[in-house]
Motif scaffolding. Structure first.
Motif, PDB file in Angstrom:
ATOM      1  N   HIS A 174       5.725   4.861  -2.482  1.00 56.01           N
ATOM      2  CA  HIS A 174       6.637   5.159  -3.594  1.00 56.01           C
ATOM      3  C   HIS A 174       5.898   5.011  -4.915  1.00 56.01           C
ATOM      4  O   HIS A 174       6.032   5.834  -5.820  1.00 56.01           O
ATOM      5  N   VAL A 195      12.388   1.587   1.175  1.00 53.52           N
ATOM      6  CA  VAL A 195      13.384   2.109   2.108  1.00 53.52           C
ATOM      7  C   VAL A 195      14.758   1.769   1.534  1.00 53.52           C
ATOM      8  O   VAL A 195      15.007   0.621   1.153  1.00 53.52           O
ATOM      9  N   TYR A 200      16.730   8.714  -0.109  1.00 53.97           N
ATOM     10  CA  TYR A 200      15.307   8.713   0.206  1.00 53.97           C
ATOM     11  C   TYR A 200      14.494   8.658  -1.083  1.00 53.97           C
ATOM     12  O   TYR A 200      14.681   9.498  -1.969  1.00 53.97           O
ATOM     13  N   ARG A 246      16.040   2.991  10.228  1.00 52.16           N
ATOM     14  CA  ARG A 246      16.039   3.643   8.918  1.00 52.16           C
ATOM     15  C   ARG A 246      14.646   4.144   8.554  1.00 52.16           C
ATOM     16  O   ARG A 246      14.506   5.197   7.911  1.00 52.16           O
ATOM     17  N   CYS A 247      13.602   3.427   8.960  1.00 50.82           N
ATOM     18  CA  CYS A 247      12.232   3.883   8.711  1.00 50.82           C
ATOM     19  C   CYS A 247      11.963   5.201   9.447  1.00 50.82           C
ATOM     20  O   CYS A 247      11.327   6.111   8.900  1.00 50.82           O
ATOM     21  N   THR A 250      13.750   7.954   7.599  1.00 49.31           N
ATOM     22  CA  THR A 250      13.094   8.228   6.317  1.00 49.31           C
ATOM     23  C   THR A 250      11.803   9.015   6.530  1.00 49.31           C
ATOM     24  O   THR A 250      11.507   9.963   5.791  1.00 49.31           O
ATOM     25  N   HIS A 253      12.726  12.570   7.285  1.00 47.57           N
ATOM     26  CA  HIS A 253      13.134  13.279   6.061  1.00 47.57           C
ATOM     27  C   HIS A 253      11.922  13.828   5.322  1.00 47.57           C
ATOM     28  O   HIS A 253      11.914  14.988   4.897  1.00 47.57           O
ATOM     29  N   HIS A 254      10.891  13.004   5.164  1.00 45.29           N
ATOM     30  CA  HIS A 254       9.717  13.448   4.419  1.00 45.29           C
ATOM     31  C   HIS A 254       8.869  14.432   5.219  1.00 45.29           C
ATOM     32  O   HIS A 254       8.284  15.366   4.639  1.00 45.29           O
TER      33      HIS A 254
END
Length: 320
Positions: A174, A195, A200, A246-247, A250, A253-254
């Protein structure tokens, strides 16, 4: 709305308003130690009203403002770190930030940044009108007050909080120096923006031009997923559990963005600007302005760079 939440013995969160209306607020965390002092993680956006909000919160917990002994920043972005200078001046508290974000925060104010970004936007095919808007965001970033940092921290360091063992976990992606703060005794992890429970985070904000933030971010997700038994205290939204799951979501998603860019690989070479216009964006391409537009262009460049690596090609091919 509950502005203050107690998470464990001696740990509270405070909703601190921010300028981004979509997010609404960031979360500051207050931690007591066994010596009668108070410690703050991510105090939030700098403003008179937010300073008053935080100091009122401190007093409501039975402390004085001068009881604040340290201010730790999970990353240097102003919605988390903007109040740090004011709080440091009012309390003489020590401010801690990862060394990589100390560099990134310094770099945004270098005099040559505007010229460097002007050349970069030219190479990326950005039209002159849009380029002027984007360069204005560069100037605005450069005009921020410099963060006063007393302690540069690194992966594995233990925060100077008496009676607690809170460990720094470096999670680049990030931002270059993004960190989480792990308390294994309480099974809590303060994870900043790395996260989040339903949204996101963008990747590579403040990254060096030569770095590969997508790779760094995906590797950091794998690293922090090992703390799945910890309750997650994020930088926005609400506390949650199920960090490993959740990781995975995520990362997927990317990687969808990487695969979207890969789908155009057989077409004639396009500039990042042309490519960005063809991709799917929340709210649509025409809704992107200012920092959101700058971030979108960077995402295209970062994902394209990741796709050019063997690791990126393997990730796309495997459908992970």
């Amino acid at each position: 709305m509950m502005w203050c939440v107690k998470h464990s013995d001696g740990i509270w969160s405070l909703r601190v308003p921010m300028r981004d209306r979509a997010l609404g607020y960031s979360l500051a965390y207050l931690i007591t130690d066994d010596a009668g002092a108070l410690h703050v993680v991510d105090p939030g956006t700098g403003s008179d009203s937010n300073e008053l909000l935080l100091t009122d919160m401190v007093r409501s917990l039975g402390f004085r403002v001068h009881d604040i002994a340290s201010i730790t920043l999970t990353h240097y972005h102003p919605d988390h770190a903007g109040l740090a200078n004011r709080l440091r001046e009012a309390t003489d508290a020590l401010v801690a930030l990862h060394a990589a974000d100390v560099i990134a925060e310094h770099d945004i104010r270098r005099p040559e940044q505007r010229r460097s970004w002007a050349r970069r936007y030219g190479r990326w095919g950005v039209p002159m009108e849009a380029r002027a808007q984007l360069l204005e965001t560069v100037s605005q970033r450069g005009a921020r007050p410099a963060l006063a940092v007393d302690l540069e921290i690194a992966d594995g360091d233990v925060l100077p909080i008496s009676g607690r063992r809170i460990v720094v976990v470096h999670l680049p992606g990030h931002s270059p120096g993004s960190i989480a703060l792990r308390d294994d005794d309480l099974k809590l992890v303060m994870i900043g923006d790395h996260v989040l429970p339903t949204i996101y985070p963008a990747i590579g904000l403040g990254a060096a031009a030569s770095s590969n933030p997508v790779r760094d971010y995906l590797r950091s997700l794998e690293k922090v997923a090992a703390l799945d038994d910890h309750e997650v205290l994020p930088g926005h939204e609400e506390t949650f559990r199920g960090l490993a799951r959740r990781c995975v979501a995520t990362a997927e998603h990317h990687l969808r963005r990487t695969r979207e860019i890969a789908s155009y690989a057989s077409e004639p070479a396009r500039t990042p600007w042309e490519m960005a216009q063809r991709l799917s964006w929340k709210g649509g391409w025409d809704s992107l302005t200012g920092m959101r537009l700058a971030s979108a262009l960077q995402q295209v460049v970062f994902h394209s760079r990741y796709l050019a690596t063997a690791e990126g090609r393997d990730a796309v091919a495997s459908g992970l």
